[in-house]
Design a protein around this motif. Structure first.
Motif, PDB file in Angstrom:
ATOM      1  N   LYS A 110       0.831  -1.204   0.000  1.00 20.22           N
ATOM      2  CA  LYS A 110       0.000   0.000   0.000  1.00 20.22           C
ATOM      3  C   LYS A 110       0.868   1.258   0.000  1.00 20.22           C
ATOM      4  N   GLU A 111       1.912   1.285   0.806  1.00 18.66           N
ATOM      5  CA  GLU A 111       2.803   2.441   0.884  1.00 18.66           C
ATOM      6  C   GLU A 111       3.536   2.675  -0.434  1.00 18.66           C
ATOM      7  N   LEU A 112       4.064   1.588  -1.007  1.00 11.89           N
ATOM      8  CA  LEU A 112       4.830   1.718  -2.247  1.00 11.89           C
ATOM      9  C   LEU A 112       3.960   2.155  -3.415  1.00 11.89           C
ATOM     10  N   GLU A 113       2.779   1.579  -3.524  1.00  9.89           N
ATOM     11  CA  GLU A 113       1.911   1.949  -4.641  1.00  9.89           C
ATOM     12  C   GLU A 113       1.419   3.385  -4.511  1.00  9.89           C
ATOM     13  N   ALA A 114       1.191   3.830  -3.278  1.00 11.48           N
ATOM     14  CA  ALA A 114       0.791   5.222  -3.059  1.00 11.48           C
ATOM     15  C   ALA A 114       1.941   6.170  -3.401  1.00 11.48           C
ATOM     16  N   LYS A 115       3.148   5.750  -3.079  1.00 11.78           N
ATOM     17  CA  LYS A 115       4.336   6.590  -3.327  1.00 11.78           C
ATOM     18  C   LYS A 115       4.692   6.639  -4.804  1.00 11.78           C
ATOM     19  N   LEU A 116       4.644   5.487  -5.485  1.00 15.03           N
ATOM     20  CA  LEU A 116       5.079   5.406  -6.879  1.00 15.03           C
ATOM     21  C   LEU A 116       3.946   5.633  -7.877  1.00 15.03           C
ATOM     22  N   GLY A 117       2.715   5.493  -7.434  1.00 14.16           N
ATOM     23  CA  GLY A 117       1.582   5.711  -8.315  1.00 14.16           C
ATOM     24  C   GLY A 117       1.401   4.626  -9.362  1.00 14.16           C
ATOM     25  N   ARG A 118       1.818   3.419  -9.074  1.00  9.98           N
ATOM     26  CA  ARG A 118       1.691   2.286  -9.999  1.00  9.98           C
ATOM     27  C   ARG A 118       1.761   0.992  -9.208  1.00  9.98           C
ATOM     28  N   GLU A 119       1.468  -0.130  -9.910  1.00  6.26           N
ATOM     29  CA  GLU A 119       1.631  -1.411  -9.220  1.00  6.26           C
ATOM     30  C   GLU A 119       3.112  -1.697  -9.037  1.00  6.26           C
ATOM     31  N   VAL A 120       3.447  -2.352  -7.963  1.00  6.81           N
ATOM     32  CA  VAL A 120       4.850  -2.634  -7.660  1.00  6.81           C
ATOM     33  C   VAL A 120       5.101  -4.133  -7.772  1.00  6.81           C
ATOM     34  N   SER A 121       6.326  -4.483  -8.076  1.00 12.00           N
ATOM     35  CA  SER A 121       6.698  -5.892  -8.236  1.00 12.00           C
ATOM     36  C   SER A 121       7.001  -6.516  -6.883  1.00 12.00           C
ATOM     37  N   ASP A 122       7.027  -7.842  -6.852  1.00 11.71           N
ATOM     38  CA  ASP A 122       7.362  -8.521  -5.601  1.00 11.71           C
ATOM     39  C   ASP A 122       8.790  -8.212  -5.176  1.00 11.71           C
TER      40      ASP A 122
END
Length: 245
Positions: A110-122
């Motif tokens: 949740k934090e990474l996607e909010a920060k980067l504005g995209r889906e994040v990889s594992d």
């Protein structure tokens, strides 16, 4: 005496009917039980799931009304899944560490996607958590069997099926609206998943393939399919966290 004899006759007929239902739809119980087993820990016994599923099948037989619109097989499938899920919930096998790890992964996504504005990889999530890929995959695998059931219950978008069950509850109108809202959001979030994750969910839930069969379709190992499935589910859990809080 007549009442007693009449009751005995009725009981025998009911027993025969139940036996025929079990014989005819026992395959459905096994299919659903093995389908769910793929995401549960090794300590879960297939016989326990099957037994719970059979109870759900019998309950479906007792409650089914053809005038409601759904077919018996569809209705029975919902009851069987629900019965198995209830059995798994009652065991509450997961230690606190598993639940804690699950929350940590959810928060990281949740934090990474909010920060980067995209889906994040594992890989990005594992790096963010300062753990190895092996540790990350182990965490999501162990935690998903305790957290995905509520989402699986909602993945069936047939409102008639939900209404069929909810019509038996006092809070049916509110419950149906709540479930429909969750469903709509879930469908939207699934549509924005990375293509491979979306495909795995579609093959697993819509086509009802098992992990091995999905691996054959994608040309990857069964364990990799499990990882993709768990990653997709954790991503959805992170995006839908407001519905749980």
């Amino acid at each position: 005496m007549q009442t007693k004899n009449g009751y005995n006759t009725y009981s025998k007929k009911a027993a025969l009917s139940i036996d025929s239902i079990v014989e005819q739809y026992g395959y459905l119980v096994k299919k659903i039980a093995y389908h769910l087993l793929a995401r549960l820990p090794d300590s879960v016994d297939i016989d326990d799931l099957t037994q719970a599923g059979m109870m759900g099948l019998i309950e479906a037989y007792k409650r089914f009304e053809s005038t409601k619109g759904a077919s018996f097989e569809t209705y029975a499938g919902i009851r069987i899944r629900g019965s198995i899920m209830d059995e798994v919930r009652k065991t509450d096998w997961a230690p606190r560490s598993v639940r804690r790890n699950g929350r940590a992964v959810t928060n990281a996504i949740k934090e990474l996607e909010a920060k980067l504005g995209r889906e994040v990889s594992d890989m990005e999530v594992a790096t963010h958590m300062s753990i190895s890929m092996g540790e990350y995959h182990e965490m999501i695998h162990s935690s998903m069997s305790t957290q995905l059931f509520s989402y699986e219950e909602m993945l069936d978008s047939d409102t008639n099926n939900l209404e069929y069950i909810d019509s038996e509850c006092e809070n049916a109108p509110y419950s149906l609206v709540e479930k429909s809202g969750f469903q709509s959001q879930l469908v939207n979030e699934i549509d924005t998943l990375p293509e491979r994750e979306k495909l795995v969910l579609s093959l697993y839930y819509n086509e009802e393939l098992n992990l091995k069969e999905i691996g054959a379709v994608l040309g990857v190992s069964e364990s990799r399919v499990s990882q993709i499935h768990s990653q997709a589910a954790m991503r959805l859990r992170a995006r839908l966290s407001d519905w749980r809080d």
